[in-house]
Design an enzyme around this catalytic site. Structure first.
Site, PDB file in Angstrom:
ATOM      1  CB  CYS A   1     -29.629  18.340  21.392  1.00  0.00           C
ATOM      2  SG  CYS A   1     -31.310  18.772  21.002  1.00  0.00           S
TER       3      CYS A   1
ATOM      4  CG  HIS B   1     -29.584  14.381  22.640  1.00  0.00           C
ATOM      5  ND1 HIS B   1     -30.364  14.946  23.625  1.00  0.00           N
ATOM      6  CD2 HIS B   1     -30.161  14.729  21.453  1.00  0.00           C
ATOM      7  CE1 HIS B   1     -31.353  15.614  23.059  1.00  0.00           C
ATOM      8  NE2 HIS B   1     -31.255  15.502  21.743  1.00  0.00           N
TER       9      HIS B   1
ATOM     10  CG  ASN C   1     -34.988  16.023  22.165  1.00  0.00           C
ATOM     11  OD1 ASN C   1     -34.229  16.514  22.988  1.00  0.00           O
ATOM     12  ND2 ASN C   1     -34.759  16.067  20.864  1.00  0.00           N
TER      13      ASN C   1
HETATM   14  N1  ACO Z   1     -48.422  10.326  14.667  1.00  0.00           N
HETATM   15  C1  ACO Z   1     -48.843   9.572  13.634  1.00  0.00           C
HETATM   16  N2  ACO Z   1     -48.314   9.655  12.414  1.00  0.00           N
HETATM   17  C2  ACO Z   1     -47.309  10.544  12.230  1.00  0.00           C
HETATM   18  C3  ACO Z   1     -46.836  11.366  13.268  1.00  0.00           C
HETATM   19  C4  ACO Z   1     -47.429  11.237  14.528  1.00  0.00           C
HETATM   20  N3  ACO Z   1     -47.048  11.960  15.574  1.00  0.00           N
HETATM   21  N4  ACO Z   1     -45.836  12.129  12.799  1.00  0.00           N
HETATM   22  C5  ACO Z   1     -45.685  11.809  11.500  1.00  0.00           C
HETATM   23  N5  ACO Z   1     -46.577  10.860  11.164  1.00  0.00           N
HETATM   24  C6  ACO Z   1     -46.780  10.224   9.874  1.00  0.00           C
HETATM   25  C7  ACO Z   1     -46.202  11.047   8.749  1.00  0.00           C
HETATM   26  O1  ACO Z   1     -47.126  12.032   8.323  1.00  0.00           O
HETATM   27  C8  ACO Z   1     -45.943  10.003   7.711  1.00  0.00           C
HETATM   28  O2  ACO Z   1     -47.173   9.707   7.047  1.00  0.00           O
HETATM   29  P1  ACO Z   1     -47.188   9.520   5.431  1.00  0.00           P
HETATM   30  O3  ACO Z   1     -46.286   8.339   5.202  1.00  0.00           O
HETATM   31  O4  ACO Z   1     -48.622   9.291   5.166  1.00  0.00           O
HETATM   32  O5  ACO Z   1     -46.631  10.796   4.901  1.00  0.00           O
HETATM   33  C9  ACO Z   1     -45.565   8.772   8.525  1.00  0.00           C
HETATM   34  O6  ACO Z   1     -46.066   8.994   9.848  1.00  0.00           O
HETATM   35  C10 ACO Z   1     -44.073   8.549   8.609  1.00  0.00           C
HETATM   36  O7  ACO Z   1     -43.464   9.774   8.937  1.00  0.00           O
HETATM   37  P2  ACO Z   1     -41.924   9.926   9.022  1.00  0.00           P
HETATM   38  O8  ACO Z   1     -41.577  11.368   9.237  1.00  0.00           O
HETATM   39  O9  ACO Z   1     -41.307   9.219   7.871  1.00  0.00           O
HETATM   40  O10 ACO Z   1     -41.620   9.104  10.361  1.00  0.00           O
HETATM   41  P3  ACO Z   1     -40.227   8.672  10.909  1.00  0.00           P
HETATM   42  O11 ACO Z   1     -40.191   7.231  11.084  1.00  0.00           O
HETATM   43  O12 ACO Z   1     -39.089   9.352  10.220  1.00  0.00           O
HETATM   44  O13 ACO Z   1     -40.287   9.298  12.395  1.00  0.00           O
HETATM   45  C11 ACO Z   1     -39.450  11.127  13.663  1.00  0.00           C
HETATM   46  C12 ACO Z   1     -40.409  10.708  12.579  1.00  0.00           C
HETATM   47  C13 ACO Z   1     -39.876  10.460  14.953  1.00  0.00           C
HETATM   48  C14 ACO Z   1     -39.575  12.644  13.842  1.00  0.00           C
HETATM   49  C15 ACO Z   1     -38.008  10.736  13.301  1.00  0.00           C
HETATM   50  O14 ACO Z   1     -37.717  11.131  11.998  1.00  0.00           O
HETATM   51  C16 ACO Z   1     -36.989  11.305  14.228  1.00  0.00           C
HETATM   52  O15 ACO Z   1     -36.965  11.001  15.423  1.00  0.00           O
HETATM   53  N6  ACO Z   1     -36.064  12.152  13.727  1.00  0.00           N
HETATM   54  C17 ACO Z   1     -35.025  12.749  14.549  1.00  0.00           C
HETATM   55  C18 ACO Z   1     -35.610  13.916  15.255  1.00  0.00           C
HETATM   56  C19 ACO Z   1     -34.720  14.428  16.349  1.00  0.00           C
HETATM   57  O16 ACO Z   1     -34.031  13.682  17.007  1.00  0.00           O
HETATM   58  N7  ACO Z   1     -34.789  15.738  16.558  1.00  0.00           N
HETATM   59  C20 ACO Z   1     -34.124  16.357  17.624  1.00  0.00           C
HETATM   60  C21 ACO Z   1     -32.734  16.720  17.309  1.00  0.00           C
HETATM   61  S1  ACO Z   1     -31.943  17.354  18.672  1.00  0.00           S
HETATM   62  C22 ACO Z   1     -32.157  19.063  18.825  1.00  0.00           C
HETATM   63  O17 ACO Z   1     -31.277  19.812  18.551  1.00  0.00           O
HETATM   64  C23 ACO Z   1     -33.433  19.645  19.295  1.00  0.00           C
END
Ligand code: ACO
Length: 367
Positions: free
Chosen positions: A113, A253, A283
């Site tokens: 990214c 980004h 994204n």
């Molecule tokens: N819908 C509903 N519940 C979900 C979903 C979903 N889509 N996804 C995860 N959950 C659940 C999980 O299972 C977890 O449940 P549990 O507590 O029972 O285990 C709960 O929601 C919380 O999950 P977390 O992973 O802790 O959620 P978080 O608030 O961290 O959000 C997210 C997840 C959105 C992926 C976040 O961590 C994030 O945006 N991270 C950065 C990702 C990113 O930017 N990646 C791209 C990088 S750039 C590149 O190079 C491609």
């Protein structure tokens, strides 16, 4: 030493929209969760007949039109992508052929990214050293092809699209002023596409174990992103001799609205200073910054003379930023529409293939 101005910009977005409600029919998720945790409402998904190169070529033609430049005037094409058409040849070469940039060298750049930031910086340096006058930089992705649509942690995040800039040499001060490029390979396992390369070539096992899909430790990536976004913005502004308060706009980004909010808090700047469109595209990886830039111009948020910082992070781990004084087109001379060159591309390709065949027939036997 010439300056490297951003004189053209364009984007290409697939028509098909996948909403959060659509996703809720595919995996155990819901619109409220996705919007609250990411800010994403919908994303665009490439049709079967679209690809990273076709989206990239379309964005490139739009950028050339803004810059009033013909494809044949381009010296160099850099395509940043994490979803190339093939391991090789480079997607940039396919775009070069598709748009009829017959004089250009072309190569791909892989920095996930952060790739578009790295690629614009490389293009600008090529111009500043005098080895190119006109450079086309493209960020293009079809990451939907590498997403496990049964994995709710990943499939809600990504969308497809492409954006492009034209960079041009000029003696007039401005354009790309400073840059920051950083990497930390110790975090390479936090966000990866494990199979399909030389370490894990395609096999029945890699396919069965889902190693051809994106793998991510979301929490760790989130923590890393919130740390580096503000840091890189401050560093690149200082290098340019600017204060962050001088900035007309920051184009980050577009991965997650909460990451952008955290960067704004870290920089003590109001959200109005940040371009945000993650809600409509998700994204799009390396394409997100040029797409957001095009929309910022369309919305009148970026005008010639404005100081702008573009800042990104991604797999690698990589992160980087770019400080630029916004330019606008240098050439006002109307040219044959760049699309004309693209329309003739298949015929040109055929002629070249035929010439290679004839050369092989007549000269190949002698050697
Ligand atoms: N819908 C509903 N519940 C979900 C979903 C979903 N889509 N996804 C995860 N959950 C659940 C999980 O299972 C977890 O449940 P549990 O507590 O029972 O285990 C709960 O929601 C919380 O999950 P977390 O992973 O802790 O959620 P978080 O608030 O961290 O959000 C997210 C997840 C959105 C992926 C976040 O961590 C994030 O945006 N991270 C950065 C990702 C990113 O930017 N990646 C791209 C990088 S750039 C590149 O190079 C491609």
């Amino acid at each position: 030493m010439p300056y490297a101005h951003i004189t053209g910009w364009g984007m290409s977005i697939p028509q098909k929209i996948l909403t959060n409600d659509d996703l809720a029919k595919m995996v155990d998720t819901n619109d409220a969760w996705i919007q609250e945790r990411t800010g994403i409402r919908e994303r665009h998904i490439a049709a079967e007949n679209q690809s990273t190169a076709s989206l990239g070529a379309e964005a490139a033609l739009h950028a050339l039109r803004v810059a009033n430049l013909a494809p044949t005037e381009i010296d160099l094409i850099i395509c940043s992508t994490s979803s190339p058409e093939h391991t090789f040849p480079a997607t940039a070469c396919l775009i070069q052929d598709a748009i009829g940039a017959t004089r250009a060298g072309a190569f791909d750049l892989s920095a996930a990214c952060s790739g578009f930031i790295f690629a614009v910086n490389m293009g600008a340096q090529t111009i500043k050293t005098g080895s190119a006058k006109n450079v086309l930089v493209i960020g293009a992705e079809t990451l939907s092809r590498f997403v496990d649509w049964n994995d709710r942690n990943i499939c809600i995040l990504f969308g497809d699209g492409a954006g492009a800039f034209v960079l041009q040499a000029s003696d007039r001060p401005g354009g790309v002023i400073s840059s920051v490029m950083r990497s930390d390979g110790s975090g390479s396992d936090l966000l990866s596409l494990p199979a399909g390369g030389s370490k894990h070539p395609a096999s029945e096992i890699t396919v069965h174990t889902g190693m051809h899909f994106i793998h991510m430790d979301g929490k760790e990536v989130f923590r890393f992103a919130t740390r580096v976004m503000a840091q890189a913005t401050i560093e690149v502004a200082e290098k340019a001799g600017w204060k962050t308060a001088d900035l007309a706009l920051i184009i980050p980004h577009q991965a997650n609205r909460r990451i952008i909010d955290a960067a704004a808090r870290g920089l003590k700047l109001p959200m109005e200073k940040f371009m945000v469109n993650v809600e409509r595209y998700g994204n799009t990886s390396t394409a997100s910054i040029p797409i957001a830039t095009v929309e910022a111009v369309q919305q009148g948020r970026l005008k010639p003379g404005d100081k702008v910082v573009m800042v990104g992070f991604g797999a690698g781990l990589t992160w980087g930023a770019l400080a630029a004084e916004w330019s606008g087109p240098i050439s006002t001379e109307r040219k044959l529409a760049p699309e004309w060159y693209a329309w003739f591309a298949p015929a040109r390709s055929l002629v070249r293939r035929a010439i290679r065949l004839l050369e092989g027939l007549f000269f190949g036997r002698k050697s």
